[in-house]
Write an enzyme that holds these catalytic residues in place. Sequence first.
Site, PDB file in Angstrom:
ATOM      1  N   HIS A  87      92.780 -64.077  30.032  1.00  0.00           N
ATOM      2  CA  HIS A  87      93.178 -63.782  28.653  1.00  0.00           C
ATOM      3  C   HIS A  87      94.338 -64.645  28.148  1.00  0.00           C
ATOM      4  CE1 HIS A  87      90.429 -60.501  29.206  1.00  0.00           C
ATOM      5  NE2 HIS A  87      90.608 -60.078  27.969  1.00  0.00           N
ATOM      6  N   ASN A 122      94.615 -58.951  32.485  1.00  0.00           N
ATOM      7  CA  ASN A 122      94.801 -60.116  31.612  1.00  0.00           C
ATOM      8  C   ASN A 122      94.190 -61.391  32.178  1.00  0.00           C
ATOM      9  OD1 ASN A 122      96.179 -58.779  29.605  1.00  0.00           O
ATOM     10  ND2 ASN A 122      98.177 -59.060  30.576  1.00  0.00           N
ATOM     11  N   ARG A 128     100.955 -36.374  13.023  1.00  0.00           N
ATOM     12  CA  ARG A 128     101.688 -36.611  14.290  1.00  0.00           C
ATOM     13  C   ARG A 128     100.795 -36.523  15.535  1.00  0.00           C
ATOM     14  NH1 ARG A 128     105.655 -33.735  11.447  1.00  0.00           N
ATOM     15  NH2 ARG A 128     107.220 -35.189  10.677  1.00  0.00           N
ATOM     16  N   HIS A 173      85.353 -63.067  21.605  1.00  0.00           N
ATOM     17  CA  HIS A 173      86.359 -62.794  22.632  1.00  0.00           C
ATOM     18  C   HIS A 173      85.830 -63.072  24.057  1.00  0.00           C
ATOM     19  CE1 HIS A 173      89.754 -60.744  24.505  1.00  0.00           C
ATOM     20  NE2 HIS A 173      88.896 -60.011  25.189  1.00  0.00           N
ATOM     21  N   HIS A 201      92.973 -65.894  24.815  1.00  0.00           N
ATOM     22  CA  HIS A 201      93.574 -65.586  23.509  1.00  0.00           C
ATOM     23  C   HIS A 201      93.926 -66.871  22.752  1.00  0.00           C
ATOM     24  CE1 HIS A 201      94.765 -61.271  24.843  1.00  0.00           C
ATOM     25  NE2 HIS A 201      93.631 -61.271  24.179  1.00  0.00           N
ATOM     26  N   LYS A 241      88.641 -50.073  35.838  1.00  0.00           N
ATOM     27  CA  LYS A 241      89.668 -49.923  34.797  1.00  0.00           C
ATOM     28  C   LYS A 241      90.456 -48.629  35.031  1.00  0.00           C
ATOM     29  CE  LYS A 241      91.169 -50.704  30.254  1.00  0.00           C
ATOM     30  NZ  LYS A 241      90.995 -51.207  28.933  1.00  0.00           N
ATOM     31  N   ARG A 261      98.605 -53.314  35.661  1.00  0.00           N
ATOM     32  CA  ARG A 261      97.690 -53.462  34.520  1.00  0.00           C
ATOM     33  C   ARG A 261      97.607 -54.916  34.031  1.00  0.00           C
ATOM     34  NH1 ARG A 261      96.721 -48.772  29.971  1.00  0.00           N
ATOM     35  NH2 ARG A 261      95.137 -49.854  28.787  1.00  0.00           N
ATOM     36  N   LYS A 295      94.776 -47.683  24.847  1.00  0.00           N
ATOM     37  CA  LYS A 295      95.463 -48.629  23.960  1.00  0.00           C
ATOM     38  C   LYS A 295      94.760 -48.591  22.605  1.00  0.00           C
ATOM     39  CE  LYS A 295      95.855 -52.662  26.243  1.00  0.00           C
ATOM     40  NZ  LYS A 295      96.426 -54.013  26.448  1.00  0.00           N
ATOM     41  N   GLU A 351      83.691 -59.418  30.277  1.00  0.00           N
ATOM     42  CA  GLU A 351      84.727 -58.482  30.756  1.00  0.00           C
ATOM     43  C   GLU A 351      84.252 -57.776  32.035  1.00  0.00           C
ATOM     44  OE1 GLU A 351      87.798 -58.186  29.709  1.00  0.00           O
ATOM     45  OE2 GLU A 351      87.744 -59.096  27.712  1.00  0.00           O
ATOM     46  N   GLU A 397     101.297 -50.657  31.247  1.00  0.00           N
ATOM     47  CA  GLU A 397     101.279 -52.102  31.436  1.00  0.00           C
ATOM     48  C   GLU A 397     102.572 -52.715  31.934  1.00  0.00           C
ATOM     49  OE1 GLU A 397      99.983 -54.274  27.908  1.00  0.00           O
ATOM     50  OE2 GLU A 397      98.031 -54.398  28.830  1.00  0.00           O
TER      51      GLU A 397
HETATM   52  N1  NAD Z   1      91.998 -50.996  23.453  1.00  0.00           N
HETATM   53  C1  NAD Z   1      91.719 -51.823  24.425  1.00  0.00           C
HETATM   54  O1  NAD Z   1      92.117 -51.641  25.580  1.00  0.00           O
HETATM   55  C2  NAD Z   1      90.866 -53.015  24.114  1.00  0.00           C
HETATM   56  C3  NAD Z   1      90.342 -53.801  25.163  1.00  0.00           C
HETATM   57  C4  NAD Z   1      89.507 -54.857  24.834  1.00  0.00           C
HETATM   58  C5  NAD Z   1      89.203 -55.131  23.497  1.00  0.00           C
HETATM   59  N2  NAD Z   1      89.736 -54.346  22.518  1.00  0.00           N
HETATM   60  C6  NAD Z   1      89.410 -54.592  21.095  1.00  0.00           C
HETATM   61  O2  NAD Z   1      88.007 -54.392  20.931  1.00  0.00           O
HETATM   62  C7  NAD Z   1      87.597 -55.123  19.786  1.00  0.00           C
HETATM   63  C8  NAD Z   1      86.287 -55.800  20.095  1.00  0.00           C
HETATM   64  O3  NAD Z   1      85.321 -54.818  20.383  1.00  0.00           O
HETATM   65  P1  NAD Z   1      83.755 -55.120  20.284  1.00  0.00           P
HETATM   66  O4  NAD Z   1      83.463 -56.359  21.021  1.00  0.00           O
HETATM   67  O5  NAD Z   1      83.068 -53.879  20.654  1.00  0.00           O
HETATM   68  O6  NAD Z   1      83.583 -55.517  18.741  1.00  0.00           O
HETATM   69  P2  NAD Z   1      83.119 -54.711  17.440  1.00  0.00           P
HETATM   70  O7  NAD Z   1      83.605 -53.342  17.426  1.00  0.00           O
HETATM   71  O8  NAD Z   1      83.465 -55.595  16.300  1.00  0.00           O
HETATM   72  O9  NAD Z   1      81.527 -54.684  17.597  1.00  0.00           O
HETATM   73  C9  NAD Z   1      80.816 -55.904  17.579  1.00  0.00           C
HETATM   74  C10 NAD Z   1      79.675 -55.851  16.548  1.00  0.00           C
HETATM   75  O10 NAD Z   1      78.615 -55.055  17.081  1.00  0.00           O
HETATM   76  C11 NAD Z   1      78.203 -54.085  16.117  1.00  0.00           C
HETATM   77  N3  NAD Z   1      77.693 -52.948  16.885  1.00  0.00           N
HETATM   78  C12 NAD Z   1      78.408 -52.027  17.570  1.00  0.00           C
HETATM   79  N4  NAD Z   1      77.586 -51.226  18.254  1.00  0.00           N
HETATM   80  C13 NAD Z   1      76.327 -51.618  17.979  1.00  0.00           C
HETATM   81  C14 NAD Z   1      75.050 -51.200  18.424  1.00  0.00           C
HETATM   82  N5  NAD Z   1      74.905 -50.223  19.329  1.00  0.00           N
HETATM   83  N6  NAD Z   1      73.955 -51.841  17.940  1.00  0.00           N
HETATM   84  C15 NAD Z   1      74.090 -52.890  17.072  1.00  0.00           C
HETATM   85  N7  NAD Z   1      75.270 -53.350  16.642  1.00  0.00           N
HETATM   86  C16 NAD Z   1      76.381 -52.731  17.101  1.00  0.00           C
HETATM   87  C17 NAD Z   1      79.436 -53.821  15.297  1.00  0.00           C
HETATM   88  O11 NAD Z   1      79.082 -53.308  14.041  1.00  0.00           O
HETATM   89  C18 NAD Z   1      80.052 -55.215  15.213  1.00  0.00           C
HETATM   90  O12 NAD Z   1      79.436 -55.946  14.189  1.00  0.00           O
HETATM   91  C19 NAD Z   1      88.726 -56.062  19.440  1.00  0.00           C
HETATM   92  O13 NAD Z   1      89.379 -55.608  18.282  1.00  0.00           O
HETATM   93  C20 NAD Z   1      89.665 -55.985  20.630  1.00  0.00           C
HETATM   94  O14 NAD Z   1      91.004 -56.195  20.286  1.00  0.00           O
HETATM   95  C21 NAD Z   1      90.548 -53.308  22.792  1.00  0.00           C
END
Ligand code: NAD
Length: 369
Positions: free
Chosen positions: A250, A247, A123, A266, A254, A229, A243, A145, A187, A239
């Site tokens: 996006h 977007n 929980r 992305h 998306h 942020k 917030r 999130k 971003e 949101e």
């Molecule tokens: N929660 C939120 O508010 C929010 C906001 C934006 C995006 N997201 C989510 O974030 C995700 C995308 O995140 P991301 O772009 O970080 O992708 P990711 O976590 O897939 O990382 C991208 C790649 O980089 C590699 N990697 C990570 N750190 C590394 C490092 N220091 N050196 C070498 N390789 C490294 C990872 O293994 C992966 O292959 C999506 O799932 C998206 O939905 C969430």
Amino acid sequence: MREIRLNIVRNEDLSYSVFICSSEWGSVLNKVVSSIKPTSVAIVTDTIVSKLHLRSIVSYLPEGINYVTVEIPAGEKYKTRKMKEYIEDKMLKFGVDRKGLVIAFGGGVVGDIGGFVAATYMRGIPFIQVPTTLLSMIDSSIGGKVAVDTPYGKNMIGSFYQPKAVVINVDFLKTLPSEQIKNGLAEVIKHAIIADKNFFDFLLENRNDILELVNDKLEELIEVGCSIKKKVVESDEKESGLRKILNFGHTVGHAIESVSNYKILHGFAVSVGMVIEAQVSNKIGILPKEDLEKIKEILSLYGLPTSLRELKLKPRIISDMVRFMRSDKKSISGEIHMSLPKRIGEMIDSFSLPVEESLILSVFRDQFI
Ligand SMILES: NC(=O)c1ccc[n+]([C@@H]2O[C@H](COP(=O)([O-])OP(=O)(O)OC[C@H]3O[C@@H](n4cnc5c(N)ncnc54)[C@H](O)[C@@H]3O)[C@@H](O)[C@H]2O)c1
């Protein structure tokens, strides 16, 4: 070290700090973990980050602490309910209890799934974000999130669950592939366009240092990006209004990701999404032409795409994109809504607007001229 404090007080005080560090990050992490006094720690990470940096994070855990490492394969396709179960089972088997701590150590995928595990494990147990991609440092690790994807859409099952702290080490970016740096920069540029003209100018002036990953500039960039942020999240944790400005780019972004079957990164999709939404804003008389051109210019300077053609998409995908946007979470009663910029550094007062499909179609078609 720089520190940003997020003040989130609802029924209870959910405030936390974001620490932006380089060489001193280990001692900061050690202090943060020690202050939580966990009975044990679960480090949730992916295979790539683990290979590169696991030894380092483990060496900074408080001496003698019980910990388990749970590795998932790297990549968005593993941000699933099944993988969440896998992590939970590993933690249960190890004996992580209600006073245990999750450290989500990786990019946004690990942050989202690790945070969601923490949100529901017994929980809810505390968690810390240790983001290792630029995108996760300035965006996904902040705001609470947390989610997993489903065959029916991304981030469909999740929660709002705030971490106890975010500990950033800019040196992790040195091992990140350049495509992933650009992915995060989209971003960063978005943050500047929606909220801070000075930051936009900083990004223009310091492009070379930023692309060469000079620590001082990275720390400044992450500090301002996180502060933007922070302001948005503090005033609208769940949101309902402000917030929505996050977007920007996006609604279209998306749709681009979806029609490419998520093969387009992305940030690259959002980059083109920002140009298209800025064009929509210009066409309805909100965004001046000069600002639209500056948005295109900064994205190009950072090596990001500015058109559907550059993404090698064909005109026939237009109808699929519109269909996707109609059924997207951001649309209301099938009406497509967009968060539009008024000028660089400022968004429209109502946060988002319904936009006529005929206008969107004409902007899409112009992309292929
Ligand atoms: N929660 C939120 O508010 C929010 C906001 C934006 C995006 N997201 C989510 O974030 C995700 C995308 O995140 P991301 O772009 O970080 O992708 P990711 O976590 O897939 O990382 C991208 C790649 O980089 C590699 N990697 C990570 N750190 C590394 C490092 N220091 N050196 C070498 N390789 C490294 C990872 O293994 C992966 O292959 C999506 O799932 C998206 O939905 C969430």
